[in-house]
Scaffold this motif. Structure first.
Motif, mmCIF file in Angstrom:
data_model
loop_
_atom_site.group_PDB
_atom_site.id
_atom_site.type_symbol
_atom_site.label_atom_id
_atom_site.label_comp_id
_atom_site.label_asym_id
_atom_site.label_seq_id
_atom_site.Cartn_x
_atom_site.Cartn_y
_atom_site.Cartn_z
ATOM 1 N N LEU A 98 9.581 -5.481 71.912
ATOM 2 C CA LEU A 98 8.944 -5.210 73.196
ATOM 3 C C LEU A 98 9.270 -6.350 74.157
ATOM 4 O O LEU A 98 9.306 -7.508 73.752
ATOM 5 C CB LEU A 98 7.425 -5.091 73.040
ATOM 6 N N GLU A 99 9.497 -6.026 75.421
ATOM 7 C CA GLU A 99 9.821 -7.054 76.404
ATOM 8 C C GLU A 99 8.550 -7.735 76.913
ATOM 9 O O GLU A 99 7.436 -7.241 76.717
ATOM 10 C CB GLU A 99 10.581 -6.445 77.572
ATOM 11 N N SER A 100 8.739 -8.864 77.588
ATOM 12 C CA SER A 100 7.587 -9.586 78.135
ATOM 13 C C SER A 100 7.501 -9.536 79.657
ATOM 14 O O SER A 100 6.436 -9.817 80.222
ATOM 15 C CB SER A 100 7.600 -11.046 77.675
ATOM 16 N N THR A 101 8.579 -9.168 80.346
ATOM 17 C CA THR A 101 8.495 -9.186 81.808
ATOM 18 C C THR A 101 7.489 -8.170 82.342
ATOM 19 O O THR A 101 6.985 -8.345 83.441
ATOM 20 C CB THR A 101 9.860 -8.911 82.470
ATOM 21 N N ILE A 102 7.173 -7.149 81.556
ATOM 22 C CA ILE A 102 6.200 -6.177 82.044
ATOM 23 C C ILE A 102 4.846 -6.826 82.268
ATOM 24 O O ILE A 102 4.120 -6.463 83.193
ATOM 25 C CB ILE A 102 6.081 -4.960 81.095
ATOM 26 N N PHE A 103 4.502 -7.830 81.453
ATOM 27 C CA PHE A 103 3.212 -8.482 81.680
ATOM 28 C C PHE A 103 3.323 -9.841 82.365
ATOM 29 O O PHE A 103 2.323 -10.366 82.862
ATOM 30 C CB PHE A 103 2.393 -8.591 80.385
ATOM 31 N N THR A 104 4.526 -10.414 82.443
ATOM 32 C CA THR A 104 4.666 -11.659 83.194
ATOM 33 C C THR A 104 4.978 -11.408 84.668
ATOM 34 O O THR A 104 4.582 -12.198 85.532
ATOM 35 C CB THR A 104 5.766 -12.562 82.601
ATOM 36 N N HIS A 105 5.690 -10.319 84.966
ATOM 37 C CA HIS A 105 6.106 -10.069 86.344
ATOM 38 C C HIS A 105 5.922 -8.627 86.812
ATOM 39 O O HIS A 105 5.959 -8.372 88.016
ATOM 40 C CB HIS A 105 7.590 -10.433 86.514
ATOM 41 N N GLY A 106 5.730 -7.687 85.886
ATOM 42 C CA GLY A 106 5.776 -6.289 86.276
ATOM 43 C C GLY A 106 4.462 -5.645 86.661
ATOM 44 O O GLY A 106 4.453 -4.652 87.384
ATOM 45 N N LEU A 107 3.343 -6.209 86.200
ATOM 46 C CA LEU A 107 2.041 -5.593 86.442
ATOM 47 C C LEU A 107 1.057 -6.635 86.966
ATOM 48 O O LEU A 107 1.142 -7.814 86.598
ATOM 49 C CB LEU A 107 1.488 -4.988 85.140
ATOM 50 N N PRO A 108 0.097 -6.215 87.785
ATOM 51 C CA PRO A 108 -0.900 -7.164 88.304
ATOM 52 C C PRO A 108 -1.927 -7.544 87.234
ATOM 53 O O PRO A 108 -2.121 -6.824 86.256
ATOM 54 C CB PRO A 108 -1.554 -6.377 89.444
ATOM 55 N N ARG A 109 -2.548 -8.675 87.423
ATOM 56 C CA ARG A 109 -3.625 -9.107 86.530
ATOM 57 C C ARG A 109 -4.931 -8.406 86.906
ATOM 58 O O ARG A 109 -5.166 -8.152 88.082
ATOM 59 C CB ARG A 109 -3.817 -10.626 86.649
ATOM 60 N N PRO A 110 -5.779 -8.072 85.953
ATOM 61 C CA PRO A 110 -5.670 -8.311 84.505
ATOM 62 C C PRO A 110 -5.030 -7.149 83.746
ATOM 63 O O PRO A 110 -5.000 -7.145 82.531
ATOM 64 C CB PRO A 110 -7.137 -8.454 84.104
ATOM 65 N N ARG A 111 -4.527 -6.179 84.509
ATOM 66 C CA ARG A 111 -3.974 -4.994 83.846
ATOM 67 C C ARG A 111 -2.764 -5.346 82.989
ATOM 68 O O ARG A 111 -2.490 -4.692 81.985
ATOM 69 C CB ARG A 111 -3.602 -3.944 84.882
ATOM 70 N N ASN A 112 -2.041 -6.380 83.379
ATOM 71 C CA ASN A 112 -0.852 -6.764 82.620
ATOM 72 C C ASN A 112 -1.205 -7.115 81.173
ATOM 73 O O ASN A 112 -0.536 -6.682 80.229
ATOM 74 C CB ASN A 112 -0.143 -7.934 83.307
ATOM 75 N N SER A 172 11.722 -0.839 72.788
ATOM 76 C CA SER A 172 11.129 0.025 73.819
ATOM 77 C C SER A 172 10.866 -0.769 75.083
ATOM 78 O O SER A 172 10.339 -1.889 75.032
ATOM 79 C CB SER A 172 9.807 0.626 73.334
ATOM 80 N N THR A 173 11.213 -0.175 76.217
ATOM 81 C CA THR A 173 10.944 -0.781 77.513
ATOM 82 C C THR A 173 10.452 0.312 78.457
ATOM 83 O O THR A 173 10.300 1.470 78.057
ATOM 84 C CB THR A 173 12.204 -1.477 78.049
ATOM 85 N N GLY A 174 10.204 -0.061 79.706
ATOM 86 C CA GLY A 174 9.787 0.944 80.676
ATOM 87 C C GLY A 174 10.990 1.651 81.268
ATOM 88 O O GLY A 174 11.282 2.801 80.955
ATOM 89 N N GLY A 175 11.720 0.932 82.133
ATOM 90 C CA GLY A 175 12.924 1.483 82.726
ATOM 91 C C GLY A 175 14.061 0.479 82.644
ATOM 92 O O GLY A 175 13.836 -0.731 82.665
ATOM 93 N N LEU A 176 15.273 0.975 82.542
ATOM 94 C CA LEU A 176 16.451 0.112 82.509
ATOM 95 C C LEU A 176 16.843 -0.316 83.926
ATOM 96 O O LEU A 176 16.571 0.382 84.891
ATOM 97 C CB LEU A 176 17.634 0.850 81.889
ATOM 98 N N GLY A 177 17.518 -1.469 83.994
ATOM 99 C CA GLY A 177 18.196 -1.805 85.234
ATOM 100 C C GLY A 177 19.435 -0.937 85.363
ATOM 101 O O GLY A 177 19.879 -0.310 84.399
ATOM 102 N N GLY A 178 19.992 -0.912 86.547
ATOM 103 C CA GLY A 178 21.165 -0.064 86.748
ATOM 104 C C GLY A 178 21.976 -0.516 87.940
ATOM 105 O O GLY A 178 21.936 -1.682 88.339
ATOM 106 N N VAL A 179 22.701 0.415 88.518
ATOM 107 C CA VAL A 179 23.539 0.144 89.682
ATOM 108 C C VAL A 179 22.700 0.349 90.947
ATOM 109 O O VAL A 179 22.036 1.377 91.094
ATOM 110 C CB VAL A 179 24.764 1.077 89.697
ATOM 111 N N HIS A 180 22.739 -0.630 91.830
ATOM 112 C CA HIS A 180 21.939 -0.540 93.045
ATOM 113 C C HIS A 180 22.617 0.341 94.093
ATOM 114 O O HIS A 180 23.830 0.560 94.057
ATOM 115 C CB HIS A 180 21.671 -1.939 93.598
ATOM 116 N N ARG A 181 21.816 0.834 95.009
ATOM 117 C CA ARG A 181 22.320 1.802 95.980
ATOM 118 C C ARG A 181 23.413 1.230 96.882
ATOM 119 O O ARG A 181 24.230 1.977 97.400
ATOM 120 C CB ARG A 181 21.154 2.329 96.831
#
Length: 304
Positions: A23-37, A121-130
């Motif tokens: 499991l990745e950690s950026t979802i709770f370090t940068h991806g979601l607001p506190r305290p929901r992260n 498992s992650t949420g969404g992958l990075g990809g090619v920007h518009r």
């Protein structure tokens, strides 16, 4: 691997053939607001354990890449403003400087592979920007996963990215994409991005057979499992399309480019949907964690 700390529980599980899910950690370090992260991170840990799988949350703690963060470490990183965000290229810097970091998909996958973990498992992958035809802006997730033999469960890439160009790059890089019980490629917030993929899989056992075939063929890239959010939990497609168009227009007017684009668009989406996009983000992650745990069990059983 001396600079990487693998928790005793994770190390023993990998050695004994017990299923493990990264499991990745950026979802709770940068991806979601506190305290929901923190709530989401601890809920993911619990859900994986209840499925009979060992969770291995990955991050960097005081300069030490760690596979299998403890609850105390997760809590600390969820509330520490000094935690940075690290992709693969940043790992040597975080180690040398003694920094704590949430790891991106690319960095999490790299460290998971070093520890012998096979499913992530992650949420969404990075990809090619518009704006990639002009800026060459492409996530490091793509080349990293092209060089790592994992199974990666996501809800596709966020719809703020260029989905058709991303699918083209995945093909060029030799990354197979299979939809979980669908050939509609998901767009993270929505179950169907409007683009199709070639193959669907019907069960974790079928994915485990693909893993075995890939390994026998000495193919070293990841299998990407596209798991759409439940339609009942997705962002309304009409609302999604309207707000996304507004977000892109606002970014252009403000002159936002480069690495500032993604956080700008995501913040705009969250604000203009009244927080609904955040709820979808959590639902996406929960679904991918649950499916990832099932796949980890199937892969372990196929090797047992």
């Amino acid at each position: 691997m001396s600079s990487v700390h693998v928790a005793d529980e994770v190390r023993a599980a990998v050695a004994d053939g017990i299923p493990v899910l990264a499991l990745e950690s950026t979802i709770f370090t940068h991806g979601l607001p506190r305290p929901r992260n923190l709530e989401v991170a601890l809920d993911a840990d619990r859900r994986v354990r209840e499925a009979g799988v060992v969770p291995a949350t990955i991050g960097v703690v005081d300069g030490r890449p760690t596979v299998g963060l403890s609850v105390d470490e997760i809590e600390r990183m969820s509330t520490d403003d000094a935690v940075v965000k690290a992709s693969v290229r940043d790992l040597p810097v975080t180690v040398a400087k003694g920094l704590s970091a949430g790891t991106t998909v690319a960095a999490t996958a790299h460290l998971a592979h070093l520890a012998g973990i096979r499913v992530f498992s992650t949420g969404g992958l990075g990809g090619v920007h518009r704006d990639a035809p002009d800026t060459f802006d492409e996530s490091a997730d793509l080349p990293s996963l092209a060089a790592l033999p994992l199974v990666v469960v996501s809800a596709g890439v966020k719809s703020i990215l260029d989905i058709p160009l991303t699918l083209e790059r995945l093909e060029t890089l030799g990354l197979v994409v299979v939809g979980y019980r669908t050939t509609d490629y998901p767009g993270f917030y929505i179950a169907d991005s409007g683009y199709d993929i070639e193959y669907a899989v019907d069960s974790p056992a079928e994915i485990a057979r693909m893993v075995a075939a890939r390994d026998e063929l000495a193919i070293g890239s990841s299998i990407l499992v596209a798991n759409p959010v439940d339609e009942a939990e997705q962002l309304s497609p009409a609302l999604h399309d309207r707000v996304l168009a507004q977000a892109l227009a606002a970014a252009a007017e403000a002159g936002v480019t480069g690495h500032d684009m993604t956080p700008f668009l995501l913040d705009f989406m969250q604000r203009e949907t009244g927080g609904r996009s955040l709820d979808v983000n959590v639902a996406v992650y929960r679904g991918n964690v649950d499916l990832g745990a099932q796949i980890a069990r199937a892969v372990a059983e196929s090797r047992g």
